[in-house]
Design a protein around this motif. Structure first.
Motif, PDB file in Angstrom:
ATOM      1  N   GLU A   5      22.807  52.452 -60.639  1.00  0.00           N
ATOM      2  CA  GLU A   5      23.067  53.784 -60.094  1.00  0.00           C
ATOM      3  C   GLU A   5      23.826  53.725 -58.776  1.00  0.00           C
ATOM      4  O   GLU A   5      24.709  54.548 -58.513  1.00  0.00           O
ATOM      5  CB  GLU A   5      21.743  54.531 -59.899  1.00  0.00           C
ATOM      6  CG  GLU A   5      21.944  55.901 -59.317  1.00  0.00           C
ATOM      7  CD  GLU A   5      20.738  56.788 -59.494  1.00  0.00           C
ATOM      8  OE1 GLU A   5      20.212  56.842 -60.604  1.00  0.00           O
ATOM      9  OE2 GLU A   5      20.308  57.414 -58.505  1.00  0.00           O
ATOM     10  N   ALA A   8      27.353  53.299 -59.559  1.00  0.00           N
ATOM     11  CA  ALA A   8      27.922  54.541 -60.085  1.00  0.00           C
ATOM     12  C   ALA A   8      28.197  55.518 -58.948  1.00  0.00           C
ATOM     13  O   ALA A   8      29.227  56.193 -58.926  1.00  0.00           O
ATOM     14  CB  ALA A   8      26.978  55.158 -61.104  1.00  0.00           C
ATOM     15  N   ASN A   9      27.283  55.570 -58.002  1.00  0.00           N
ATOM     16  CA  ASN A   9      27.479  56.471 -56.867  1.00  0.00           C
ATOM     17  C   ASN A   9      28.716  56.083 -56.075  1.00  0.00           C
ATOM     18  O   ASN A   9      29.518  56.939 -55.704  1.00  0.00           O
ATOM     19  CB  ASN A   9      26.256  56.429 -55.953  1.00  0.00           C
ATOM     20  CG  ASN A   9      25.065  57.142 -56.565  1.00  0.00           C
ATOM     21  OD1 ASN A   9      25.179  57.773 -57.598  1.00  0.00           O
ATOM     22  ND2 ASN A   9      23.920  57.029 -55.908  1.00  0.00           N
ATOM     23  N   GLU A  10      28.851  54.804 -55.818  1.00  0.00           N
ATOM     24  CA  GLU A  10      29.986  54.368 -55.015  1.00  0.00           C
ATOM     25  C   GLU A  10      31.298  54.552 -55.760  1.00  0.00           C
ATOM     26  O   GLU A  10      32.314  54.928 -55.167  1.00  0.00           O
ATOM     27  CB  GLU A  10      29.803  52.907 -54.595  1.00  0.00           C
ATOM     28  CG  GLU A  10      28.768  52.772 -53.488  1.00  0.00           C
ATOM     29  CD  GLU A  10      28.452  51.325 -53.152  1.00  0.00           C
ATOM     30  OE1 GLU A  10      29.110  50.424 -53.702  1.00  0.00           O
ATOM     31  OE2 GLU A  10      27.538  51.094 -52.334  1.00  0.00           O
ATOM     32  N   LEU A  12      31.914  56.785 -58.204  1.00  0.00           N
ATOM     33  CA  LEU A  12      32.233  58.212 -58.260  1.00  0.00           C
ATOM     34  C   LEU A  12      32.704  58.703 -56.897  1.00  0.00           C
ATOM     35  O   LEU A  12      33.640  59.491 -56.802  1.00  0.00           O
ATOM     36  CB  LEU A  12      31.008  59.009 -58.728  1.00  0.00           C
ATOM     37  CG  LEU A  12      31.156  60.527 -58.743  1.00  0.00           C
ATOM     38  CD1 LEU A  12      32.413  60.956 -59.487  1.00  0.00           C
ATOM     39  CD2 LEU A  12      29.931  61.179 -59.381  1.00  0.00           C
ATOM     40  N   ALA A  13      32.070  58.235 -55.850  1.00  0.00           N
ATOM     41  CA  ALA A  13      32.460  58.647 -54.510  1.00  0.00           C
ATOM     42  C   ALA A  13      33.892  58.213 -54.212  1.00  0.00           C
ATOM     43  O   ALA A  13      34.669  58.956 -53.614  1.00  0.00           O
ATOM     44  CB  ALA A  13      31.504  58.061 -53.471  1.00  0.00           C
ATOM     45  N   ALA A  16      36.179  60.460 -56.285  1.00  0.00           N
ATOM     46  CA  ALA A  16      36.136  61.827 -55.775  1.00  0.00           C
ATOM     47  C   ALA A  16      36.871  61.920 -54.441  1.00  0.00           C
ATOM     48  O   ALA A  16      37.610  62.872 -54.195  1.00  0.00           O
ATOM     49  CB  ALA A  16      34.690  62.283 -55.622  1.00  0.00           C
ATOM     50  N   LEU A  94      26.311  63.247 -64.016  1.00  0.00           N
ATOM     51  CA  LEU A  94      25.653  63.720 -62.784  1.00  0.00           C
ATOM     52  C   LEU A  94      24.298  64.316 -63.110  1.00  0.00           C
ATOM     53  O   LEU A  94      24.152  65.426 -63.429  1.00  0.00           O
ATOM     54  CB  LEU A  94      26.542  64.731 -62.069  1.00  0.00           C
ATOM     55  CG  LEU A  94      27.363  64.152 -60.923  1.00  0.00           C
ATOM     56  CD1 LEU A  94      28.132  65.235 -60.211  1.00  0.00           C
ATOM     57  CD2 LEU A  94      26.466  63.430 -59.944  1.00  0.00           C
TER      58      LEU A  94
ATOM     59  N   LEU B  19      32.041  65.324 -52.699  1.00  0.00           N
ATOM     60  CA  LEU B  19      31.410  64.214 -53.431  1.00  0.00           C
ATOM     61  C   LEU B  19      31.987  62.874 -53.002  1.00  0.00           C
ATOM     62  O   LEU B  19      31.614  61.841 -53.558  1.00  0.00           O
ATOM     63  CB  LEU B  19      31.603  64.395 -54.933  1.00  0.00           C
ATOM     64  CG  LEU B  19      30.681  65.387 -55.621  1.00  0.00           C
ATOM     65  CD1 LEU B  19      30.989  65.442 -57.107  1.00  0.00           C
ATOM     66  CD2 LEU B  19      29.221  65.008 -55.410  1.00  0.00           C
ATOM     67  N   VAL B  25      26.798  61.821 -53.221  1.00  0.00           N
ATOM     68  CA  VAL B  25      26.624  61.695 -54.667  1.00  0.00           C
ATOM     69  C   VAL B  25      25.159  61.451 -54.983  1.00  0.00           C
ATOM     70  O   VAL B  25      24.599  62.058 -55.906  1.00  0.00           O
ATOM     71  CB  VAL B  25      27.492  60.546 -55.227  1.00  0.00           C
ATOM     72  CG1 VAL B  25      27.209  60.348 -56.710  1.00  0.00           C
ATOM     73  CG2 VAL B  25      28.966  60.818 -55.009  1.00  0.00           C
TER      74      VAL B  25
END
Lengths: 94, 94
Positions: A5, A8-10, A12-13, A16, A94, B19, B25
């Motif tokens: 996770e 994934a956060n990094e 997506l960040a 984005a 998300l 985001l 996120v």
DNA sequence: CCCATTCATCGTAAATCGCCGATGAACGAA
DNA sequence: TTCGTTCATCGGCGATTTACGATGAATGGG
């Protein structure tokens, strides 16, 4: 698609953040639409100086969203295959 | 969903920018998961100071992604209804 | 009425962003 | 080789971001 996770956060960040400017969204849309490569026409489409557009392109490239290939004296940009799909998947998750 | 492309670009850029940080996120994911409101537990989940988390929450709120309701001495945050769907639609429309 | 808890805001410092003009590098044409 | 074209990069500027600790406002408990 990362299973971790935090990853994934990094990821997506990062994607984005690259889209976090109207000019870069416009560039992405332009490249998706022509779904091929474009060059300095991007500059003509945007109300910014050439150097500014070049920097936006650099950010999109570093985020892995687009790719640039040298073609003679000019550079053709196109969407990195799978990048938009990855973004969609991450937003979907998300 | 905006019909004007310029509007769509600016809206997507605004959401994407919000985001554009792993902590934000993570906050979004947290709020979606509990699909209800949460408060200072968010601070406990993140490796940042309370004031820093508060600023991230503010950015998410200003982008229209989350909402905060005062509940006694604490504030409960939850995902703004439709915000994620809007984001998905905008990314889909790329 | 105090006091502790909870959270937002302020002030600050370092880093990054966004924009530009100017310069540099690579290439094709003459 | 010498231009002109195309694009990336540099340097600089003000604005914004990110982080923190400290302070302030609101609330509920004693």
């Amino acid at each position: 698609m990362p299973t971790d996770e935090r990853e994934a956060n990094e990821l997506l960040a990062r994607l984005a953040k690259a889209l976090g400017h109207p000019a870069r969204v416009a560039i992405m849309r332009l490249l998706v639409r022509r779904e091929g490569c474009v060059c300095g026409e991007i500059v003509d489409e945007l109300p910014f100086a050439q150097s500014t557009v070049s920097q936006h392109l650099k950010q999109l490239k570093e985020a892995g969203l687009i790719r640039g290939e040298v073609d003679g004296p000019r550079v053709c940009y196109c969407v990195e295959p799978g990048a938009v799909a990855l973004l969609r998947a991450l937003v979907e998750g998300l």
